[in-house]
Design a protein around this motif. Structure first.
Motif, PDB file in Angstrom:
ATOM      1  N   MET A  25       0.826  -1.203   0.000  1.00 41.04           N
ATOM      2  CA  MET A  25       0.000   0.000   0.000  1.00 41.04           C
ATOM      3  C   MET A  25       0.855   1.245   0.000  1.00 41.04           C
ATOM      4  O   MET A  25       0.547   2.218  -0.663  1.00 41.04           O
ATOM      5  CB  MET A  25      -0.880  -0.047   1.257  1.00 41.04           C
ATOM      6  CG  MET A  25      -1.954   0.996   1.281  1.00 41.04           C
ATOM      7  SD  MET A  25      -3.129   0.786  -0.048  1.00 41.04           S
ATOM      8  CE  MET A  25      -2.909   2.275  -0.949  1.00 41.04           C
ATOM      9  N   LEU A  67      -1.801  17.264  -8.784  1.00 45.28           N
ATOM     10  CA  LEU A  67      -1.995  17.710 -10.168  1.00 45.28           C
ATOM     11  C   LEU A  67      -3.429  18.150 -10.405  1.00 45.28           C
ATOM     12  O   LEU A  67      -3.688  19.152 -11.072  1.00 45.28           O
ATOM     13  CB  LEU A  67      -1.624  16.590 -11.133  1.00 45.28           C
ATOM     14  CG  LEU A  67      -0.127  16.368 -11.305  1.00 45.28           C
ATOM     15  CD1 LEU A  67       0.129  15.066 -12.052  1.00 45.28           C
ATOM     16  CD2 LEU A  67       0.497  17.533 -12.056  1.00 45.28           C
ATOM     17  N   MET A  68      -4.376  17.386  -9.859  1.00 41.74           N
ATOM     18  CA  MET A  68      -5.779  17.731 -10.042  1.00 41.74           C
ATOM     19  C   MET A  68      -6.107  19.084  -9.401  1.00 41.74           C
ATOM     20  O   MET A  68      -6.811  19.899  -9.977  1.00 41.74           O
ATOM     21  CB  MET A  68      -6.670  16.659  -9.410  1.00 41.74           C
ATOM     22  CG  MET A  68      -6.651  15.341 -10.139  1.00 41.74           C
ATOM     23  SD  MET A  68      -7.430  15.457 -11.739  1.00 41.74           S
ATOM     24  CE  MET A  68      -7.496  13.733 -12.187  1.00 41.74           C
ATOM     25  N   THR A  69      -5.601  19.297  -8.201  1.00 37.05           N
ATOM     26  CA  THR A  69      -5.938  20.531  -7.507  1.00 37.05           C
ATOM     27  C   THR A  69      -5.312  21.745  -8.193  1.00 37.05           C
ATOM     28  O   THR A  69      -5.787  22.859  -8.052  1.00 37.05           O
ATOM     29  CB  THR A  69      -5.457  20.494  -6.050  1.00 37.05           C
ATOM     30  OG1 THR A  69      -4.076  20.144  -6.033  1.00 37.05           O
ATOM     31  CG2 THR A  69      -6.235  19.483  -5.239  1.00 37.05           C
ATOM     32  N   ALA A  70      -4.246  21.508  -8.963  1.00 34.20           N
ATOM     33  CA  ALA A  70      -3.581  22.607  -9.644  1.00 34.20           C
ATOM     34  C   ALA A  70      -4.163  22.849 -11.036  1.00 34.20           C
ATOM     35  O   ALA A  70      -3.679  23.690 -11.781  1.00 34.20           O
ATOM     36  CB  ALA A  70      -2.085  22.319  -9.757  1.00 34.20           C
ATOM     37  N   ALA A  71      -5.223  22.107 -11.383  1.00 32.57           N
ATOM     38  CA  ALA A  71      -5.719  22.131 -12.761  1.00 32.57           C
ATOM     39  C   ALA A  71      -6.163  23.496 -13.232  1.00 32.57           C
ATOM     40  O   ALA A  71      -6.045  23.835 -14.397  1.00 32.57           O
ATOM     41  CB  ALA A  71      -6.869  21.149 -12.901  1.00 32.57           C
ATOM     42  N   CYS A  72      -6.664  24.317 -12.364  1.00 34.51           N
ATOM     43  CA  CYS A  72      -7.215  25.592 -12.789  1.00 34.51           C
ATOM     44  C   CYS A  72      -6.290  26.763 -12.474  1.00 34.51           C
ATOM     45  O   CYS A  72      -6.711  27.910 -12.466  1.00 34.51           O
ATOM     46  CB  CYS A  72      -8.576  25.800 -12.156  1.00 34.51           C
ATOM     47  SG  CYS A  72      -9.768  24.621 -12.777  1.00 34.51           S
ATOM     48  N   LEU A 100       1.723   2.764  -3.292  1.00 36.92           N
ATOM     49  CA  LEU A 100       0.690   3.484  -4.034  1.00 36.92           C
ATOM     50  C   LEU A 100       0.604   4.950  -3.628  1.00 36.92           C
ATOM     51  O   LEU A 100       0.196   5.790  -4.416  1.00 36.92           O
ATOM     52  CB  LEU A 100      -0.684   2.854  -3.771  1.00 36.92           C
ATOM     53  CG  LEU A 100      -0.983   1.519  -4.454  1.00 36.92           C
ATOM     54  CD1 LEU A 100      -2.327   1.007  -3.976  1.00 36.92           C
ATOM     55  CD2 LEU A 100      -0.990   1.707  -5.947  1.00 36.92           C
ATOM     56  N   ARG A 101       0.973   5.257  -2.399  1.00 39.05           N
ATOM     57  CA  ARG A 101       0.697   6.590  -1.870  1.00 39.05           C
ATOM     58  C   ARG A 101       1.336   7.724  -2.661  1.00 39.05           C
ATOM     59  O   ARG A 101       0.663   8.716  -2.940  1.00 39.05           O
ATOM     60  CB  ARG A 101       1.126   6.650  -0.399  1.00 39.05           C
ATOM     61  CG  ARG A 101       0.146   5.921   0.496  1.00 39.05           C
ATOM     62  CD  ARG A 101       0.570   5.940   1.915  1.00 39.05           C
ATOM     63  NE  ARG A 101      -0.382   5.188   2.721  1.00 39.05           N
ATOM     64  CZ  ARG A 101      -0.122   4.714   3.928  1.00 39.05           C
ATOM     65  NH1 ARG A 101       1.051   4.910   4.473  1.00 39.05           N
ATOM     66  NH2 ARG A 101      -1.029   4.051   4.594  1.00 39.05           N
ATOM     67  N   ALA A 129      -1.257  12.481  -8.082  1.00 42.19           N
ATOM     68  CA  ALA A 129      -2.480  12.674  -8.863  1.00 42.19           C
ATOM     69  C   ALA A 129      -3.339  13.764  -8.248  1.00 42.19           C
ATOM     70  O   ALA A 129      -3.853  14.645  -8.952  1.00 42.19           O
ATOM     71  CB  ALA A 129      -3.260  11.366  -8.939  1.00 42.19           C
ATOM     72  N   ILE A 130      -3.478  13.768  -6.925  1.00 40.31           N
ATOM     73  CA  ILE A 130      -4.317  14.761  -6.256  1.00 40.31           C
ATOM     74  C   ILE A 130      -3.714  16.160  -6.400  1.00 40.31           C
ATOM     75  O   ILE A 130      -4.421  17.132  -6.694  1.00 40.31           O
ATOM     76  CB  ILE A 130      -4.490  14.400  -4.766  1.00 40.31           C
ATOM     77  CG1 ILE A 130      -5.334  13.128  -4.660  1.00 40.31           C
ATOM     78  CG2 ILE A 130      -5.153  15.529  -3.995  1.00 40.31           C
ATOM     79  CD1 ILE A 130      -5.400  12.559  -3.271  1.00 40.31           C
ATOM     80  N   VAL A 146       2.049   7.915  -5.776  1.00 36.43           N
ATOM     81  CA  VAL A 146       1.357   8.079  -7.063  1.00 36.43           C
ATOM     82  C   VAL A 146       0.015   8.776  -6.857  1.00 36.43           C
ATOM     83  O   VAL A 146      -0.344   9.711  -7.573  1.00 36.43           O
ATOM     84  CB  VAL A 146       1.149   6.700  -7.724  1.00 36.43           C
ATOM     85  CG1 VAL A 146       0.385   6.855  -9.020  1.00 36.43           C
ATOM     86  CG2 VAL A 146       2.486   6.025  -7.965  1.00 36.43           C
ATOM     87  N   LEU A 147      -0.727   8.309  -5.848  1.00 35.87           N
ATOM     88  CA  LEU A 147      -2.043   8.904  -5.596  1.00 35.87           C
ATOM     89  C   LEU A 147      -1.906  10.354  -5.132  1.00 35.87           C
ATOM     90  O   LEU A 147      -2.690  11.219  -5.528  1.00 35.87           O
ATOM     91  CB  LEU A 147      -2.784   8.073  -4.547  1.00 35.87           C
ATOM     92  CG  LEU A 147      -3.084   6.641  -4.996  1.00 35.87           C
ATOM     93  CD1 LEU A 147      -3.680   5.849  -3.847  1.00 35.87           C
ATOM     94  CD2 LEU A 147      -4.017   6.638  -6.173  1.00 35.87           C
ATOM     95  N   ALA A 179      -2.096  -1.525 -17.437  1.00 32.65           N
ATOM     96  CA  ALA A 179      -1.234  -0.377 -17.722  1.00 32.65           C
ATOM     97  C   ALA A 179      -0.890  -0.251 -19.202  1.00 32.65           C
ATOM     98  O   ALA A 179       0.141   0.292 -19.558  1.00 32.65           O
ATOM     99  CB  ALA A 179       0.047  -0.429 -16.885  1.00 32.65           C
TER     100      ALA A 179
END
Lengths: 393, 75
Positions: free
Chosen positions: B1, B14-19, B4-5, B11-12, B7-8, B64
């Motif tokens: 586990m 990058l998502m929060t920086a999307a705008c 995975l951390r 991802a978060i 990578v996850l 993948a």
């Protein structure tokens, strides 16, 4: 890594990311309308499989599109496992899938269903995915989740008079995160990360273990495989694609895989794409794959029920294989015809050479020629042909 | 586990920086080569999905690759 823990944490992350994606702003575009007709033929290892497919991708508005795909596989012949223990087979697999896509600003939402039916195997898969462009469209991030429920059976009759015994169910959950990044004017990179968890009946009923049995003419007997009823796998792939100084592209990728059955697999692939004017696109590729065996795999067990879990499936054996492939795409109808704006036809051929490192060829040699375990290692070549036509409208 | 951390987490982030108003270092008018069809990751999804199905039925590895299929490929 416990399956329940992975599912719980990934589920929470997916929920958070879903909320973040919904608030993102900016505008993405759906792909062009297209229809595809596809034919394929696989020959190798005693098997012949032909496949036919038809697919349509249609935009209903600038924001909503649908895809449908119908695929039929016809299987005849028998692999090495079947030759060593059973009669030949003849079967058909029908796969139907439907996908809905919805674009809102820079986010694409996808939901799809795939159903696959064979006489002795049924599979239903539902999936959802989200794709987000960001950082001035330099970065594309995608997430996907798929849930499959399979019903596994065994044909105890013949190829023409089947007698199916249903053995159990298997459930599979797949989690994907894909990242595509523009690095320079000529170079893009991609990273694909995938976790799959399985539980249920995971063995292949048509494959058997063998164990030493000195009282028999061959010196061994066959028995049923017993697999663990859970499996979790992790795979990560990195790839780079470069636009060469002249109009051509080269792609390199590497994938690393490992699972809770102790299989570690590595895949290397290079691909060269070369267009000729705007009429032809030629492509050549080379792929190398290697893996070690699963921890409960053995080509020959010392006696019946030696271990709690026992497998002799060739997929679980140590192996490597090489693929050399070529593809040519020809564009025609440059000025359109009736409802079609343009069309392409593609021919693709691959040659795959499989080498097994601890899986022996035990097909019937007539009189016993080998001591158990000293049979030659199994290897075979396979060819895959594909021809398909794509019409854009 | 634990593997995975990172990578996850990435991802978060990058998502929060999307705008954010981050300026692209490759301008839209500099992306003509990247828009060429030969630079697409997967030009033919049905074809690549079929090849993946063949491989997954004969190899221990899976996933993948960006595509998936159904069925067992048992024989």
């Amino acid at each position: 890594m416990k399956v329940a823990a992975v599912q719980r944490i990934l589920g929470r992350v997916a929920a958070v990311v879903t909320l973040l994606l919904i608030r993102a702003t900016c505008a993405d575009v759906l792909p062009d309308d297209r229809a595809d007709l596809f034919y394929s033929k696989y020959s190798g290892g005693g098997m012949d499989i032909t496949g036919e497919s038809a697919a349509v991708n249609k935009k209903f508005t600038e924001n909503i599109a649908a895809q449908v795909n119908y695929f039929v596989d016809h299987v005849s012949g028998a692999s090495i496992d079947v030759l060593s223990q059973a009669s030949q087979i003849r079967d058909e697999r029908i796969q139907k899938s439907g996908t809905l896509e919805f674009v809102h600003d820079k986010t694409t939402y996808t939901a799809s269903y795939t159903g696959s039916v064979e006489r002795d195997y049924r599979s239903d898969t539902a999936s959802i995915a989200m794709k987000q462009d960001m950082f001035g469209d330099l970065t594309t991030l995608s997430m996907a989740f798929a849930n499959s429920v399979d019903k596994v059976g065994e044909n105890n009759g013949t190829a023409f008079v089947p007698l199916i015994t249903w053995l159990g169910h298997a459930q599979s959950r797949s989690y994907d995160i894909d990242w595509s990044q523009i690095l320079t004017k000529n170079l893009i990179a991609g990273v694909n990360f995938n976790v799959i968890t399985d539980n249920g009946y995971l063995a292949n009923p048509y494959r058997s273990i063998r164990y030493l049995d000195p009282g028999t003419p061959k010196g061994y007997s066959l028995g049923s495989q017993v697999y663990p009823d859970t499996r979790t796998s992790t795979a990560i792939q990195g790839e780079l694609k470069y636009f060469l100084p002249y109009r051509a592209a080269i792609t390199g990728s590497f994938r690393y895989f490992r699972d809770t059955w102790s299989i570690v697999g590595k895949t290397f692939e290079v691909d060269y794409t070369h267009p000729i004017s705007n009429v032809w696109i030629l492509e050549g590729r080379f792929r190398y794959y290697t893996q070690n065996h699963a921890d409960f795999y053995s080509d020959l067990f010392q006696y019946a029920d030696e271990y709690r879990f026992e497998g002799r499936d060739q997929d679980l054996a140590a192996q490597d294989n090489y693929t050399i492939g070529a593809k040519a795409t020809y564009a025609f109808l440059p000025n359109g015809w009736k409802m079609f704006k343009r069309a392409t036809v593609t021919f693709d051929a691959s040659r795959i050479t499989f080498h097994y490192k601890d899986f022996t060829d035990i097909k019937d040699y007539g009189l016993p020629q080998y001591q158990p375990g000293s049979e030659p290692l199994y290897q075979f070549n396979a060819t895959v042909y594909q021809i398909y036509m794509s019409m854009f409208f | 586990m634990r593997g995975l951390r990172p990578v996850l987490l990435a991802a978060i982030v990058l998502m929060t920086a999307a705008c954010s108003n981050m300026q692209p270092w490759v301008k839209p008018y500099e992306r003509d080569k990247l828009a060429d069809p030969i630079m697409a990751w997967d030009r033919d999804a049905i074809s690549s999905g079929y090849l993946d199905h063949i491989r997954e039925a004969r190899e221990g590895s899976r996933g993948a690759t960006g595509s998936a299929g159904g069925g067992c490929g048992c024989n």
